[in-house]
Design an enzyme around this catalytic site. Structure first.
Site, PDB file in Angstrom:
ATOM      1  N   LYS A   5      -7.369  -0.982   8.373  1.00 40.66           N
ATOM      2  CA  LYS A   5      -7.322  -0.071   7.222  1.00 40.66           C
ATOM      3  C   LYS A   5      -8.252  -0.582   6.124  1.00 40.66           C
ATOM      4  CE  LYS A   5      -4.059   2.926   4.830  1.00 40.66           C
ATOM      5  NZ  LYS A   5      -4.790   4.132   5.153  1.00 40.66           N
TER       6      LYS A   5
ATOM      7  N   TYR B 253      -6.619  -1.874   2.420  1.00 39.88           N
ATOM      8  CA  TYR B 253      -5.683  -1.255   1.493  1.00 39.88           C
ATOM      9  C   TYR B 253      -4.478  -0.708   2.233  1.00 39.88           C
ATOM     10  CZ  TYR B 253      -7.083   3.512   2.881  1.00 39.88           C
ATOM     11  OH  TYR B 253      -7.311   4.668   3.590  1.00 39.88           O
TER      12      TYR B 253
ATOM     13  N   GLU C 214      -8.385  11.865  14.661  1.00 44.44           N
ATOM     14  CA  GLU C 214      -7.428  11.890  13.553  1.00 44.44           C
ATOM     15  C   GLU C 214      -8.119  12.531  12.367  1.00 44.44           C
ATOM     16  OE1 GLU C 214      -6.474   8.004  11.947  1.00 44.44           O
ATOM     17  OE2 GLU C 214      -8.489   7.274  12.363  1.00 44.44           O
TER      18      GLU C 214
ATOM     19  N   HIS D  40     -24.077 -11.686   2.337  1.00 45.48           N
ATOM     20  CA  HIS D  40     -23.308 -11.029   3.397  1.00 45.48           C
ATOM     21  C   HIS D  40     -22.293 -11.959   4.051  1.00 45.48           C
ATOM     22  CE1 HIS D  40     -26.405  -8.029   2.817  1.00 45.48           C
ATOM     23  NE2 HIS D  40     -25.747  -7.194   3.615  1.00 45.48           N
TER      24      HIS D  40
ATOM     25  N   LEU E  91      -6.279   5.046  13.213  1.00 49.06           N
ATOM     26  CA  LEU E  91      -5.391   4.178  12.449  1.00 49.06           C
ATOM     27  C   LEU E  91      -3.972   4.382  12.990  1.00 49.06           C
ATOM     28  CD1 LEU E  91      -5.296   2.265   9.925  1.00 49.06           C
ATOM     29  CD2 LEU E  91      -4.339   4.234   8.742  1.00 49.06           C
TER      30      LEU E  91
ATOM     31  N   ARG F 206     -23.487 -12.303  -4.508  1.00 49.16           N
ATOM     32  CA  ARG F 206     -23.716 -11.400  -3.375  1.00 49.16           C
ATOM     33  C   ARG F 206     -24.398 -12.123  -2.216  1.00 49.16           C
ATOM     34  NH1 ARG F 206     -27.226  -7.825  -1.004  1.00 49.16           N
ATOM     35  NH2 ARG F 206     -26.225  -5.943  -0.171  1.00 49.16           N
TER      36      ARG F 206
ATOM     37  N   ARG G 168       1.209  -3.889   8.719  1.00 50.17           N
ATOM     38  CA  ARG G 168      -0.158  -3.436   9.017  1.00 50.17           C
ATOM     39  C   ARG G 168      -1.163  -4.111   8.083  1.00 50.17           C
ATOM     40  NH1 ARG G 168      -1.262   2.851   8.941  1.00 50.17           N
ATOM     41  NH2 ARG G 168      -1.113   2.480   6.698  1.00 50.17           N
TER      42      ARG G 168
HETATM   43  N1  PDD Z   1      -4.433   7.283   4.665  1.00 53.95           N
HETATM   44  N2  PDD Z   1      -5.520   7.964   9.542  1.00 53.95           N
HETATM   45  C1  PDD Z   1      -6.297   7.613   8.506  1.00 53.95           C
HETATM   46  C2  PDD Z   1      -7.769   7.548   8.703  1.00 53.95           C
HETATM   47  C3  PDD Z   1      -5.717   7.313   7.263  1.00 53.95           C
HETATM   48  O1  PDD Z   1      -6.502   6.960   6.236  1.00 53.95           O
HETATM   49  C4  PDD Z   1      -4.307   7.405   7.105  1.00 53.95           C
HETATM   50  C5  PDD Z   1      -3.639   7.098   5.802  1.00 53.95           C
HETATM   51  C6  PDD Z   1      -3.531   7.773   8.210  1.00 53.95           C
HETATM   52  C7  PDD Z   1      -2.038   7.862   8.148  1.00 53.95           C
HETATM   53  O2  PDD Z   1      -1.476   6.567   8.046  1.00 53.95           O
HETATM   54  P1  PDD Z   1      -0.070   6.329   7.319  1.00 53.95           P
HETATM   55  O3  PDD Z   1       0.927   7.219   7.997  1.00 53.95           O
HETATM   56  O4  PDD Z   1       0.234   4.903   7.581  1.00 53.95           O
HETATM   57  O5  PDD Z   1      -0.251   6.662   5.891  1.00 53.95           O
HETATM   58  C8  PDD Z   1      -4.180   8.033   9.420  1.00 53.95           C
HETATM   59  C9  PDD Z   1      -3.938   6.919   3.363  1.00 53.95           C
HETATM   60  C10 PDD Z   1      -2.666   7.575   3.012  1.00 53.95           C
HETATM   61  C11 PDD Z   1      -5.049   7.157   2.366  1.00 53.95           C
HETATM   62  O6  PDD Z   1      -6.177   6.810   2.698  1.00 53.95           O
HETATM   63  O7  PDD Z   1      -4.804   7.642   1.268  1.00 53.95           O
END
Ligand code: PDD
Length: 287
Positions: free
Chosen positions: A149, A33, A182, A102, A207, A100, A52
């Protein structure tokens, strides 16, 4: 005004929008996403977010559901139909719908695409920034490829909920050696006593935030130095400032870590000036 979502080629009422029960995102979290900020009628940093997305898809060997130009068109259309001037646009791609199993589904299974948008209130966000947020720290318990992501966010969900129950708004994942990775949905930063911005290098362990990347440019514009290195919870607690970045929050000052105030317990001036300068520096396209 009814909200509208895009689901696999159709614009539908948000309240009725649904995917198949055998969507692999639903069954295996087999999808990725992106979230882009919409600010003052612009999509912020769309190039970075779509680059990304491309990387996440290719790491998981999921095809693009539509080409990039079409995806931008859909994002704009969802924003327009929901009359979002300030808010966000969310997009999710999964490996599609299949019985379904894997292993990957048969060739020709079409990836599924969902796009939604919602409004946010910039006045409320500014107020939040003016008050600052609190974080707690939790042990890192995620897989080793959080640079992808993926929609597999269970540890992040549990960490955020733990933060909420502790009266905080974010949780920082911390390695056994005490280094901050993070947040559950944000990148983590501190400002040292000497005024240097510090954030962990973006390897596979975090991320590679798009807001984080833009902030390097904002810092440069403001004449601030950025150091990419790990920092510990102890260093953060003793720092001049701490803050988090994400498309959803842009830059939010952190005023307490595990119940201990950062500096005087008020939002730091560096974080607030970065927040102020962000929009002008970020890449933008008309929504
Ligand atoms: N999350 N680290 C993680 C684990 C994240 O899920 C996100 C963003 C970030 C920041 O990334 P960016 O600056 O590209 O948004 C760092 C989004 C916003 C979410 O899950 O809603």
């Amino acid at each position: 005004m009814p909200r509208i979502a895009y689901v696999n080629g159709r614009y539908v009422a948000h309240s009725d929008a649904s995917v198949h029960i055998e969507d692999r995102g639903y069954q295996f979290a087999d999808g990725v996403y992106e979230v882009c900020e919409v600010a003052r009628g612009f999509i912020v940093d769309s190039v970075g977010h779509l680059d990304r997305l491309d990387r996440s898809l290719s790491e998981l060997r999921i095809d693009w559901p539509v080409n990039r130009a079409v995806l931008v068109h859909v994002m704009r259309e969802v924003i327009r139909r929901n009359r979002v001037h300030n808010g966000m646009v969310y997009l999710q791609v999964t490996r599609g719908v299949a019985p379904r199993d894997h292993v990957f589904p048969a060739n020709g299974t079409r990836p599924a695409l969902v796009v939604t948008a919602k409004r946010t209130d910039p006045v409320a966000a500014a107020k939040k920034a003016g008050a600052g947020l609190k974080v707690i720290t939790v042990p890192e318990n995620r897989w080793e490829r959080v640079d992808i992501k993926s929609v597999g966010l269970l540890p992040n969900v549990l960490a955020r909920q733990q933060a909420k129950e502790a009266g905080a708004q974010e949780a920082w994942f911390v390695d056994p050696d005490g280094t901050v990775k993070e947040g559950a949905a944000t990148n983590a930063w501190i400002v040292t006593r000497d005024g240097v911005l510090v954030t962990r290098p973006a390897d596979h362990g975090i991320l590679r935030g798009i807001t984080r990347a833009t902030l390097f440019k904002v810092a440069e514009k403001l004449g601030l130095t950025v150091e990419e290195r790990g920092f510990t919870v102890a260093e953060a607690k003793a720092a001049r400032e701490a803050f988090i970045t994400a498309a959803t929050t842009v830059i939010m000052p952190i005023v307490a870590i595990d119940g201990q105030p950062v500096a005087n317990g008020h939002p730091g001036s560096v974080a607030l000036s970065l927040r102020e300068a962000f929009f002008d520096v970020a890449e933008k396209i008309q929504a």
